[in-house]
Design an enzyme around this catalytic site. Structure first.
Site, PDB file in Angstrom:
ATOM      1  N   SER A 122     -46.938  32.300  20.480  1.00 52.04           N
ATOM      2  CA  SER A 122     -48.325  32.606  20.823  1.00 52.04           C
ATOM      3  C   SER A 122     -49.212  31.492  20.294  1.00 52.04           C
ATOM      4  O   SER A 122     -48.857  30.818  19.318  1.00 52.04           O
ATOM      5  CB  SER A 122     -48.748  33.933  20.204  1.00 52.04           C
ATOM      6  OG  SER A 122     -50.157  34.121  20.289  1.00 52.04           O
ATOM      7  N   TYR A 180     -48.815  39.210  12.607  1.00 50.57           N
ATOM      8  CA  TYR A 180     -48.542  38.670  13.940  1.00 50.57           C
ATOM      9  C   TYR A 180     -48.516  37.147  13.909  1.00 50.57           C
ATOM     10  O   TYR A 180     -47.598  36.518  14.453  1.00 50.57           O
ATOM     11  CB  TYR A 180     -49.607  39.165  14.912  1.00 50.57           C
ATOM     12  CG  TYR A 180     -49.319  38.853  16.353  1.00 50.57           C
ATOM     13  CD1 TYR A 180     -48.363  39.582  17.067  1.00 50.57           C
ATOM     14  CD2 TYR A 180     -49.997  37.842  17.017  1.00 50.57           C
ATOM     15  CE1 TYR A 180     -48.101  39.305  18.394  1.00 50.57           C
ATOM     16  CE2 TYR A 180     -49.733  37.559  18.345  1.00 50.57           C
ATOM     17  CZ  TYR A 180     -48.789  38.290  19.034  1.00 50.57           C
ATOM     18  OH  TYR A 180     -48.533  37.999  20.360  1.00 50.57           O
TER      19      TYR A 180
END
Length: 249
Positions: free
Chosen positions: A142, A155
């Site tokens: 990401s 995350y």
């Protein structure tokens, strides 16, 4: 049909980017092995692909569990006769203040996102290294691996780990003919694209928000059997957002 008669294993394949990848590879002729924790949704995706004339096989898999991952690869090989490509797409997120994030929540995110990439890659490589043409693994990271918003520690850490894991695996598995690359998507809209605003699109240098098929095409490039010189790479697919200077007025 670049991937005709080749097998791709996709984790987290029943919705969002994973679903887009499943349809994309099926349309390019691949035998698609779908995995997810959601069995009912997985069966629905499998049936939809089969009804469209594609080759699809679904099995449940919790990528946090070693025994599930071992089963997934055994299932894929027995159903299709090969494991040529793997897309590590499954993952979870927790948006919670670091003051309140529990250790169990931290571990769940790291195990679901980063450890799963190692487990899936390791088990897939056991089949790929014995294949004539090796194989290709793509890990989905990401843009949060290089930039953050508040309350995204677990995350962000998991996605940064995936980038590092990718180049380490590329070096370790390269002698066996296995290529390992990763993609960092930016804003990929998996809901109602037509509900996005002009401002949503305009903030991207590319002029629009991303779609799952943008990530599918990036995966096509990285898994193309002709691209044998591409390994250990980190491809950012974000419409240019991480290259844009942003100042508050």
């Amino acid at each position: 049909m670049k991937f005709k008669n080749m097998t791709v294993v996709i984790t987290g394949a029943v919705k969002g980017i994973g679903l887009g990848l499943a349809h994309g590879y099926a349309a390019e002729g691949a035998k698609v092995v779908l995995s997810d924790r959601e069995e009912d949704e997985g069966r629905q995706v499998e049936q939809a692909l089969l009804q469209d004339g594609f080759s699809a096989f679904f099995t449940t898999c919790d990528v946090r569990k070693e025994e599930d991952v071992v089963h997934l690869m055994k299932f894929a090989y027995e159903k299709t006769g090969s494991i040529d490509m793997v897309i590590n797409n499954a993952g979870v997120s927790r948006w919670k203040s670091p003051y309140e994030l529990t250790l169990n929540e931290w571990d769940d995110v790291l195990n679901s996102n980063a450890r799963s990439c190692f487990l899936v890659s390791r088990e897939a490589a056991k089949y790929m290294r014995n294949a004539e043409n090796g194989g290709s693994i793509v890990n989905l990271s990401s843009t949060r691996s290089v930039m953050s918003e508040p309350n995204s520690e677990a995350y962000a850490a998991s996605k940064g780990a995936i980038v590092s894991l990718t180049h380490a695996l590329a070096v370790s598995l390269g002698p066996d003919g296995i290529r390992v690359n990763c993609i960092s998507p930016g804003w990929i809209e998996t809901g109602q694209y037509d509900e996005l605003t002009e401002r949503d699109h305009a903030q991207h240098p590319a002029g629009r928000v991303g779609r799952p098929d943008d990530i599918a095409r990036a995966c096509f490039y990285l898994t193309d059997p002709e691209n044998t010189f591409v390994t250990g790479s980190h491809l950012v697919v974000d419409g240019g957002m991480t290259r844009k200077m942003i100042y508050e007025e």
